[in-house]
Design an enzyme around this catalytic site. Structure first.
Site, short mmCIF file in Angstrom:
data_model
loop_
_atom_site.label_atom_id
_atom_site.label_comp_id
_atom_site.label_asym_id
_atom_site.label_seq_id
_atom_site.Cartn_x
_atom_site.Cartn_y
_atom_site.Cartn_z
N TYR A 179 49.14 -55.10 31.39
CA TYR A 179 48.88 -56.47 31.87
C TYR A 179 50.04 -57.00 32.71
O TYR A 179 49.81 -57.76 33.66
CB TYR A 179 48.56 -57.41 30.69
CG TYR A 179 47.22 -57.07 30.08
CD1 TYR A 179 46.03 -57.49 30.68
CD2 TYR A 179 47.12 -56.30 28.93
CE1 TYR A 179 44.80 -57.15 30.15
CE2 TYR A 179 45.90 -55.95 28.39
CZ TYR A 179 44.74 -56.37 29.00
OH TYR A 179 43.51 -56.03 28.49
N ASN B 83 36.40 -62.68 35.01
CA ASN B 83 37.66 -62.20 35.58
C ASN B 83 38.85 -62.96 34.99
O ASN B 83 38.76 -64.16 34.72
CB ASN B 83 37.65 -62.37 37.10
CG ASN B 83 36.54 -61.56 37.74
OD1 ASN B 83 36.01 -60.65 37.11
ND2 ASN B 83 36.19 -61.89 38.98
N HIS C 201 36.67 -64.40 29.49
CA HIS C 201 37.48 -63.27 29.01
C HIS C 201 38.97 -63.57 29.09
O HIS C 201 39.78 -62.66 29.02
CB HIS C 201 37.13 -62.00 29.79
CG HIS C 201 35.77 -61.45 29.48
ND1 HIS C 201 35.14 -60.49 30.23
CD2 HIS C 201 34.91 -61.76 28.48
CE1 HIS C 201 33.94 -60.22 29.70
NE2 HIS C 201 33.78 -60.98 28.65
N CYS D 207 57.69 -66.99 20.15
CA CYS D 207 56.73 -68.07 20.43
C CYS D 207 57.48 -69.40 20.55
O CYS D 207 58.35 -69.71 19.73
CB CYS D 207 55.71 -68.14 19.29
SG CYS D 207 54.65 -69.60 19.39
N SER E 227 28.48 -55.73 36.69
CA SER E 227 27.63 -54.56 36.50
C SER E 227 26.60 -54.74 35.40
O SER E 227 25.75 -53.88 35.20
CB SER E 227 28.50 -53.33 36.18
OG SER E 227 29.17 -53.54 34.95
N GLU F 138 25.39 -53.26 44.27
CA GLU F 138 24.28 -52.35 43.91
C GLU F 138 23.54 -52.97 42.74
O GLU F 138 24.08 -53.86 42.08
CB GLU F 138 24.86 -50.99 43.51
CG GLU F 138 25.75 -51.12 42.29
CD GLU F 138 26.75 -49.99 42.11
OE1 GLU F 138 26.66 -49.00 42.86
OE2 GLU F 138 27.61 -50.12 41.23
P1 OAD Z 1 32.44 -53.81 36.53
O1 OAD Z 1 33.57 -53.00 37.07
O2 OAD Z 1 31.72 -53.28 35.35
O3 OAD Z 1 31.35 -54.08 37.65
C1 OAD Z 1 31.70 -54.56 38.90
C2 OAD Z 1 30.43 -54.72 39.71
O4 OAD Z 1 30.78 -55.26 40.97
C3 OAD Z 1 29.68 -53.40 39.96
O5 OAD Z 1 28.29 -53.57 39.72
C4 OAD Z 1 29.94 -53.12 41.46
O6 OAD Z 1 28.83 -52.50 42.10
C5 OAD Z 1 30.12 -54.53 41.99
N1 OAD Z 1 30.97 -54.60 43.19
C6 OAD Z 1 32.02 -53.83 43.55
N2 OAD Z 1 32.54 -54.23 44.71
C7 OAD Z 1 31.81 -55.29 45.11
C8 OAD Z 1 31.84 -56.15 46.25
N3 OAD Z 1 32.74 -56.02 47.22
N4 OAD Z 1 30.91 -57.13 46.33
C9 OAD Z 1 29.98 -57.30 45.37
N5 OAD Z 1 29.90 -56.52 44.27
C10 OAD Z 1 30.81 -55.53 44.14
O7 OAD Z 1 33.03 -55.29 36.25
P2 OAD Z 1 32.43 -56.47 35.36
O8 OAD Z 1 30.95 -56.44 35.37
O9 OAD Z 1 33.13 -57.70 35.76
O10 OAD Z 1 36.00 -57.11 30.15
O11 OAD Z 1 32.94 -56.04 33.94
C11 OAD Z 1 32.69 -56.87 32.85
C12 OAD Z 1 33.80 -56.76 31.84
O12 OAD Z 1 34.01 -55.39 31.49
C13 OAD Z 1 35.13 -57.21 32.35
O13 OAD Z 1 35.32 -58.61 32.27
C14 OAD Z 1 36.07 -56.50 31.44
C15 OAD Z 1 35.44 -55.15 31.48
O14 OAD Z 1 35.71 -54.29 30.45
C16 OAD Z 1 37.06 -57.13 29.33
O15 OAD Z 1 38.11 -56.60 29.62
C17 OAD Z 1 36.84 -57.87 28.05
#
Ligand code: OAD
Length: 237
Positions: free
Chosen positions: A58, A96, A113, A140, A182, A208
């Protein structure tokens, strides 16, 4: 469809909205979860087993977010613009942990998150602005104990933040838009079903089709930096 039809909008964003700002997504072939094991860096057990590794993960991401190379993109700005011009209720829920929505000007944002730029004390729950480099000897500011300072992010096995506020906004919304996510991680992936259940129009804007693509009434595929400004302009037209 013009915005006059909508009294209340809920937007959900994921890593894809920040991809064009240079932040890695999680599930792409070159994504974060290809280089790291989720359970090592994003779970309470991983933190207990190797806090140094988790802090480094991080700390590196925080350093990059603050480096100046990462800036809000057209999608972030279009959403801030929509919120500023929209007369009804507007809530932006983001998975995010970056602050790019706020830097673009979004006001009503829930980071379900957590936030990379905040730290939390695992002992007393105190939340503060994060120091640039968190470490295991940090004390802390409130309870003065050391060893409990962790990033204010939600890890797997933990409950996302402000879920009541989010569901209450979804229950009242008549437009739900998911951008750059996703659809693999619940509860966020289930928001579209909750919005559809109350009769909201549901829209997916993503590179996608997501894992929950079939739940959306309207879908557009392409980069968020192009799609989001285009879609926002149809609402403002
Ligand atoms: P993912 O990495 O699972 O999905 C990202 C999505 O964005 C995918 O469907 C890509 O196709 C799409 N993508 C990529 N580039 C893009 C662009 N330029 N324009 C539009 N779409 C694009 O990320 P999240 O769905 O955010 O949680 O993941 C959800 C959670 O899983 C995150 O918050 C995190 C992760 O593990 C924790 O850490 C608790």
């Amino acid at each position: 469809m013009s915005r006059q039809h909508h009294k209340s909008i809920v937007v959900l964003t994921g890593a894809g909205v920040s991809a064009e700002s240079g932040i890695s997504t999680f599930r792409a072939l070159d994504g974060l979860w290809e280089s790291y094991r989720i359970e090592d860096v994003a779970s309470p057990r991983g933190f207990a087993a190797n806090p140094h590794l988790v802090h480094r993960f991080y700390n590196d991401r925080r350093k990059r977010l603050l480096s100046g190379t990462v800036q809000p993109n057209r999608a972030h700005r279009a959403l801030a613009d929509l919120e500023a011009s929209f007369r009804g209720a507007f809530l932006l829920v983001t998975q995010n942990i970056d602050d790019l929505h706020e830097r673009a000007g979004s006001k009503n944002v829930i980071h379900m998150h957590g936030e990379l730029l905040k730290q939390r004390c695992a002992y007393c729950g105190d939340i503060e602005a994060a120091t640039p480099q968190l470490g295991i000897t940090d004390a802390c500011a409130r309870c003065h104990r050391t060893g409990g300072i962790r990033p204010h992010v939600v890890w797997f096995g933990e409950t996302p933040l402000r879920m009541e506020d989010i569901y209450s906004a979804i229950e009242d919304c008549n437009l739900f838009i998911a951008i750059g996510t996703s659809g693999n991680v619940y509860p966020a992936a289930g928001f579209v079903a909750a919005a559809a259940a109350v009769g909201a129009h549901t829209v997916e804007l993503n590179l996608e089709p997501s894992a929950v693509e079939s739940a959306f009434a309207e879908k557009k595929y392409g980069p968020a930096g192009t799609l989001v400004p285009e879609f926002v302009s149809t609402l403002q037209g």
